[in-house]
Design a protein around this motif. Structure first.
Motif, mmCIF file in Angstrom:
data_model
loop_
_atom_site.group_PDB
_atom_site.id
_atom_site.type_symbol
_atom_site.label_atom_id
_atom_site.label_comp_id
_atom_site.label_asym_id
_atom_site.label_seq_id
_atom_site.Cartn_x
_atom_site.Cartn_y
_atom_site.Cartn_z
ATOM 1 N N LEU B 11 -8.722 -5.590 34.314
ATOM 2 C CA LEU B 11 -10.047 -5.381 34.617
ATOM 3 C C LEU B 11 -10.491 -5.515 36.141
ATOM 4 O O LEU B 11 -10.123 -6.677 36.671
ATOM 5 N N SER B 12 -10.880 -4.726 36.876
ATOM 6 C CA SER B 12 -11.122 -4.887 38.088
ATOM 7 C C SER B 12 -12.656 -4.759 38.568
ATOM 8 O O SER B 12 -13.321 -3.842 38.107
ATOM 9 N N LEU B 13 -12.980 -5.916 38.920
ATOM 10 C CA LEU B 13 -14.687 -6.245 39.074
ATOM 11 C C LEU B 13 -14.723 -6.899 40.503
ATOM 12 O O LEU B 13 -13.915 -7.261 41.144
ATOM 13 N N SER B 76 -20.420 -14.475 33.129
ATOM 14 C CA SER B 76 -21.741 -13.743 33.610
ATOM 15 C C SER B 76 -21.701 -13.393 35.064
ATOM 16 O O SER B 76 -22.624 -12.279 35.228
ATOM 17 N N SER B 77 -21.330 -14.136 35.624
ATOM 18 C CA SER B 77 -21.386 -13.622 37.243
ATOM 19 C C SER B 77 -20.150 -14.237 37.667
ATOM 20 O O SER B 77 -19.793 -15.455 38.135
ATOM 21 N N LEU B 78 -19.107 -13.379 38.221
ATOM 22 C CA LEU B 78 -17.871 -13.554 38.664
ATOM 23 C C LEU B 78 -17.934 -14.425 39.999
ATOM 24 O O LEU B 78 -18.575 -13.933 40.988
ATOM 25 N N GLU B 79 -17.127 -15.553 39.840
ATOM 26 C CA GLU B 79 -16.897 -16.161 41.115
ATOM 27 C C GLU B 79 -15.469 -16.067 41.567
ATOM 28 O O GLU B 79 -14.534 -15.523 40.806
ATOM 29 N N PRO B 80 -15.279 -16.236 42.998
ATOM 30 C CA PRO B 80 -13.793 -15.890 43.542
ATOM 31 C C PRO B 80 -12.782 -16.595 42.790
ATOM 32 O O PRO B 80 -11.667 -15.807 42.866
ATOM 33 N N PHE B 83 -10.961 -14.817 39.080
ATOM 34 C CA PHE B 83 -9.764 -13.851 39.122
ATOM 35 C C PHE B 83 -8.542 -14.448 38.735
ATOM 36 O O PHE B 83 -7.733 -15.275 39.586
ATOM 37 N N ALA B 84 -8.027 -14.090 37.729
ATOM 38 C CA ALA B 84 -6.887 -14.928 37.075
ATOM 39 C C ALA B 84 -6.552 -13.948 35.740
ATOM 40 O O ALA B 84 -7.044 -12.942 35.522
ATOM 41 N N GLN B 99 -1.716 -10.714 24.609
ATOM 42 C CA GLN B 99 -0.606 -10.372 25.788
ATOM 43 C C GLN B 99 -1.404 -10.576 27.007
ATOM 44 O O GLN B 99 -0.674 -10.418 28.162
ATOM 45 N N GLY B 100 -2.685 -10.833 27.071
ATOM 46 C CA GLY B 100 -3.347 -11.225 28.420
ATOM 47 C C GLY B 100 -4.168 -9.917 29.026
ATOM 48 O O GLY B 100 -3.886 -8.924 28.780
ATOM 49 N N THR B 101 -5.352 -10.443 29.776
ATOM 50 C CA THR B 101 -5.922 -9.449 30.511
ATOM 51 C C THR B 101 -5.836 -9.874 31.832
ATOM 52 O O THR B 101 -6.269 -11.278 31.925
ATOM 53 N N LYS B 102 -5.731 -9.110 32.813
ATOM 54 C CA LYS B 102 -5.648 -9.693 34.192
ATOM 55 C C LYS B 102 -6.920 -9.242 34.681
ATOM 56 O O LYS B 102 -7.403 -8.202 34.805
ATOM 57 N N LEU B 103 -7.755 -10.180 35.303
ATOM 58 C CA LEU B 103 -9.124 -9.888 35.851
ATOM 59 C C LEU B 103 -8.859 -9.832 37.403
ATOM 60 O O LEU B 103 -8.276 -10.793 38.023
ATOM 61 N N GLU B 104 -8.763 -8.678 38.076
ATOM 62 C CA GLU B 104 -8.376 -8.648 39.478
ATOM 63 C C GLU B 104 -9.769 -8.384 40.089
ATOM 64 O O GLU B 104 -10.646 -7.742 39.761
ATOM 65 N N ILE B 105 -9.731 -8.552 41.620
ATOM 66 C CA ILE B 105 -10.998 -8.213 42.537
ATOM 67 C C ILE B 105 -10.763 -6.788 42.991
ATOM 68 O O ILE B 105 -9.802 -6.103 43.179
ATOM 69 N N LYS B 106 -11.829 -6.212 42.782
ATOM 70 C CA LYS B 106 -12.210 -4.867 43.184
ATOM 71 C C LYS B 106 -12.100 -4.394 44.511
ATOM 72 O O LYS B 106 -12.979 -5.291 45.209
#
Lengths: 123, 106
Positions: B11-13, B76-80, B83-84, B99-106
């Motif tokens: 997920l890129s946000l 609710s509101s992503l902090e730096p 991302f993990a 299996q995990g979801t990778k949350l990455e910086i867009k």
């Protein structure tokens, strides 16, 4: 503050037995309401539960590893251990120990975790 | 055997945006679902247990919801520092992880 620390050989030979110990500090392994668990994570992959034990010695295992895994407790030294026999390359992973909080209806969740210990399998 | 499927895989946000992570179980798991956050080189950290209860010290921007087979972790509101990789976990007879979801910086 409860802390857990894994230790052991970082290298295991194929077909040998992998042995790791988890030292618990800041709390007693005899505390009621908690199990103590081992979880592993192959590089770049997801988490896999190996098994858990209660300080009395009662254990639960992942069915896929039950035939090769043994978890034991050393209450006098506030630590617990895992042995995994007949290891292969597929057993190479970061091994975590963690406290398992028992929930009302299920087995619970893990909190906190040790920092993890990388085990490589190679001849 | 219960299988947990997390989506999306990645997920890129951007910071400040809302993140919605999904965990779907192959069979009903009641409310026995937990969420963990894992940063590179670190152990997982418990965020949510029993579907919607935040663990000690977890900020209020993390919320869990769902029941049966469909569960959601919302930030609710992503902090730096958010991302993990996020893992869901079911516990009944034994433990199963997604299996995990990778949350990455867009």
């Amino acid at each position: 503050q409860l802390q857990l620390q894994e230790s052991g050989p970082g290298l295991a030979k194929p077909s040998a037995t992998l042995s790791l110990t988890c030292a618990v500090s800041g709390g007693s392994i005899r505390s009621s309401g908690y199990y103590w668990g081992w979880i592993r994570q192959p590089p770049g992959k997801g988490l896999e539960w190996i098994g858990s034990l209660y300080f009395s010695g009662y254990t639960e295992y992942n069915p896929s590893l039950r035939s090769r895994a043994t978890i034991s407790v050393d209450t006098s030294n506030n630590q617990f251990s895992v042995k995994l026999t007949s290891v292969t390359a597929a057993d190479a992973a970061v091994y975590y120990c963690a406290r398992q909080v028992i929930s009302a209806g299920g087995l619970g969740w893990f909190d906190p975790w040790g920092q993890g210990f990388l085990v490589t399998v190679s001849s | 055997e219960i299988v947990l499927t997390q989506s999306p895989a990645t997920l890129s946000l951007s910071p400040g945006e809302r993140a919605t992570l999904s965990c779907r179980a192959s069979h009903s798991v009641s409310s026995y679902l937990a969420w963990y956050q894992q940063k590179p080189g670190q152990a997982p950290r418990l965020l949510i247990y029993d579907t919607s209860n935040r663990a000690t010290g977890i900020p209020a921007r993390f919320n869990g919801s769902g029941s049966g087979t469909d569960f959601t972790l919302t930030i609710s509101s992503l902090e730096p520092e958010d991302f993990a990789i996020y893992h869901c976990q079911y516990c009944s007879n034994w433990f199963t992880f997604g299996q995990g979801t990778k949350l990455e910086i867009k």
